[in-house]
Design an enzyme around this catalytic site. Structure first.
Site, PDB file in Angstrom:
ATOM      1  N   LEU A  94       0.810  -1.213   0.000  1.00 39.39           N
ATOM      2  CA  LEU A  94       0.000   0.000   0.000  1.00 39.39           C
ATOM      3  C   LEU A  94       0.850   1.272   0.000  1.00 39.39           C
ATOM      4  CD1 LEU A  94      -2.855  -0.927   2.520  1.00 39.39           C
ATOM      5  CD2 LEU A  94      -2.609  -1.496   0.095  1.00 39.39           C
ATOM      6  N   GLU A  96       0.285   5.947  -0.732  1.00 41.66           N
ATOM      7  CA  GLU A  96      -0.629   7.062  -0.504  1.00 41.66           C
ATOM      8  C   GLU A  96      -1.858   6.999  -1.409  1.00 41.66           C
ATOM      9  OE1 GLU A  96      -2.404  10.464   0.966  1.00 41.66           O
ATOM     10  OE2 GLU A  96      -0.863   9.158   1.810  1.00 41.66           O
ATOM     11  N   HIS A  98      -3.528   4.286  -2.174  1.00 42.44           N
ATOM     12  CA  HIS A  98      -4.466   3.422  -1.455  1.00 42.44           C
ATOM     13  C   HIS A  98      -5.041   4.143  -0.238  1.00 42.44           C
ATOM     14  CE1 HIS A  98      -1.659   0.512  -3.438  1.00 42.44           C
ATOM     15  NE2 HIS A  98      -2.797  -0.057  -3.767  1.00 42.44           N
ATOM     16  N   GLN A 213      -9.161   5.577 -10.185  1.00 43.11           N
ATOM     17  CA  GLN A 213      -9.329   5.872 -11.607  1.00 43.11           C
ATOM     18  C   GLN A 213      -8.063   5.589 -12.403  1.00 43.11           C
ATOM     19  OE1 GLN A 213     -10.767   9.860 -12.142  1.00 43.11           O
ATOM     20  NE2 GLN A 213     -12.501   9.577 -10.764  1.00 43.11           N
ATOM     21  N   ASP A 215      -6.581   2.859 -12.680  1.00 38.46           N
ATOM     22  CA  ASP A 215      -6.880   1.626 -13.406  1.00 38.46           C
ATOM     23  C   ASP A 215      -8.241   1.799 -14.080  1.00 38.46           C
ATOM     24  OD1 ASP A 215      -4.626  -0.274 -12.542  1.00 38.46           O
ATOM     25  OD2 ASP A 215      -5.342   0.538 -10.649  1.00 38.46           O
TER      26      ASP A 215
END
Length: 409
Positions: A94, A96, A98, A213, A215
């Site tokens: 993880l 920032e 995430h 966004q 992905d």
């Protein structure tokens, strides 16, 4: 959503941060994994365990890490509050980006809500040549970041917990959209992603599911699956988080050398060049349309100014008159392509996989007369690291039917 160590971004438990998902068939990234060399944060990791400015929430303890579906149900029962439930799916490692998803989820459900962060490296998302074993696993740091950003619990199941009895015989098929762009580069990837997302939606039973966004194709496919299969969940897209130099946050950024990172900045520069070209075109179009007789008036003005010898003013009027002809998707693609072509000559060079300007509804290339929403997307390799990025654009007045990346389903 998920890619192997140097070729993929962590995503939803199988989704690359809903993103992300890859784990060797025997992946040891189970929720119960103890801290070890495989779970410590890799050198150069860009994620800070506790993002600056994140308010501490009382009652968050390491026992908020659960490895089983039953443990997740028990945690939800202990929570007991009547608030809404949200899920953020990740493949771990993880950062920032995430944390931004988790904070967005917490903001939507409020302090009484229940926010589940899943950490699962999904083997179904790995194709031939994608090394599941190299995918970064940093569970201890992931737990700290997730809880610090507002998660109620981290659900980190083993492969056997998610796929009891082995790989599932019945799977979700992404269809034609899943065969384009990322799907063409990684056959079967989106089938594996949608299968695990569907399973995690059942296991976590959320009211809302948050995905990045960055992905964009993954997000579009999840929205389509939720709509087509009547999942009772609201899908929320969260804007891409970028580093100060413009590079989209990704777990794979850690694999870039200093020189490779300089080259990799061409991805975001190309997208912004396309965006700036579109903005200039739309400004010219607006000026032309504002004239009493539209472009005909501008053309007449240009001719008159030319006869008077006012070359600069005539050229400006001519540009306004030709706004429609010089505008459109073709000019945007050309502006972005110019940046990428220069990066291909850099040292180390950028190797382009694709540059596409697509309709967010089905990820097909937009026509030259396209009006409404679009996504300018790029994928490329720098060294051994594959990177993706995209930016939403709007051509002319948006169509009511055209989806917006940040909108919920």
């Amino acid at each position: 959503m998920s890619l192997p160590a140097r070729d993929h971004d962590p995503a939803p438990a199988g989704v690359s941060a809903p993103a992300g998902t890859h784990a060797p068939a025997g992946a040891s990234a189970s929720a119960g994994a103890s801290a070890s060399a495989g779970t410590s944060t890799p050198a150069g990791a860009s994620a800070s365990p506790t993002p600056p400015g994140t308010p501490a929430r009382p009652g968050l303890r390491p026992d908020r890490l659960v490895p089983t579906a039953q443990g997740l149900r028990d945690a939800a029962a202990r929570h007991g509050a009547p608030g809404r439930n949200a899920v953020v799916m990740t493949m771990g490692a993880l950062h920032e980006g995430h944390a931004t998803l988790i904070r967005a989820a917490r903001a939507r459900v409020g302090e009484d809500g229940f926010v589940v962060v899943t950490v699962f490296v999904n083997p179904l998302q790995f194709g031939a040549g994608e090394d599941l074993d190299r995918y970064p696993r940093t569970l201890d740091a992931d737990l700290e970041l997730a809880l610090g950003a507002g998660a109620s619990v981290v659900f980190a199941p083993s492969v056997d917990e998610v796929y009891p009895g082995g790989e599932p015989q019945v799977r979700i098929t992404a269809g034609p959209m899943g065969e384009r762009l990322e799907g063409a580069s990684r056959p079967g990837h989106f089938d594996g992603m949608l299968t695990v997302v569907a399973k995690l939606l059942h296991l976590t039973a959320p009211d809302l599911a948050f995905f990045g966004q960055k992905d964009a194709q993954q997000l579009a496919l999840i929205r389509r699956m939720v709509r087509d299969l009547n999942f009772p969940v609201e899908v929320v897209g969260v804007e891409t988080v970028r580093e100060e130099d413009g590079l989209a946050l990704s777990s794979r950024n850690r694999y870039l050398s200093a020189g490779e990172r300089r080259t990799a900045l061409a991805l975001s520069r190309a997208l912004f060049a396309g965006q700036e070209r579109l903005a200039a075109q739309e400004a010219l179009r607006a000026r032309a349309d504002a004239l009493p007789n539209g472009r005909d008036r501008a053309e007449n003005r240009a001719e008159a100014l030319s006869r008077l010898g006012e070359a600069r003013a005539a050229a400006d009027a001519h540009a306004v008159a030709q706004a429609a002809e010089c505008a459109g998707p073709g000019a945007v693609r050309a502006a972005a392509r110019a940046v990428l072509d220069e990066a291909a000559k850099a040292e180390p060079p950028l190797t382009l996989d694709y540059l596409a300007l697509v309709d967010p509804a089905d990820f097909t290339e937009v026509a030259d007369d396209h009006a409404g929403q679009a996504v300018l997307a790029v994928a490329a390799r720098v060294g051994s690291t594959r990177l993706i990025d995209n930016i939403p654009l709007s051509f002319g007045p948006p169509s009511p039917e055209s989806p917006t990346l940040g909108a919920a389903t």
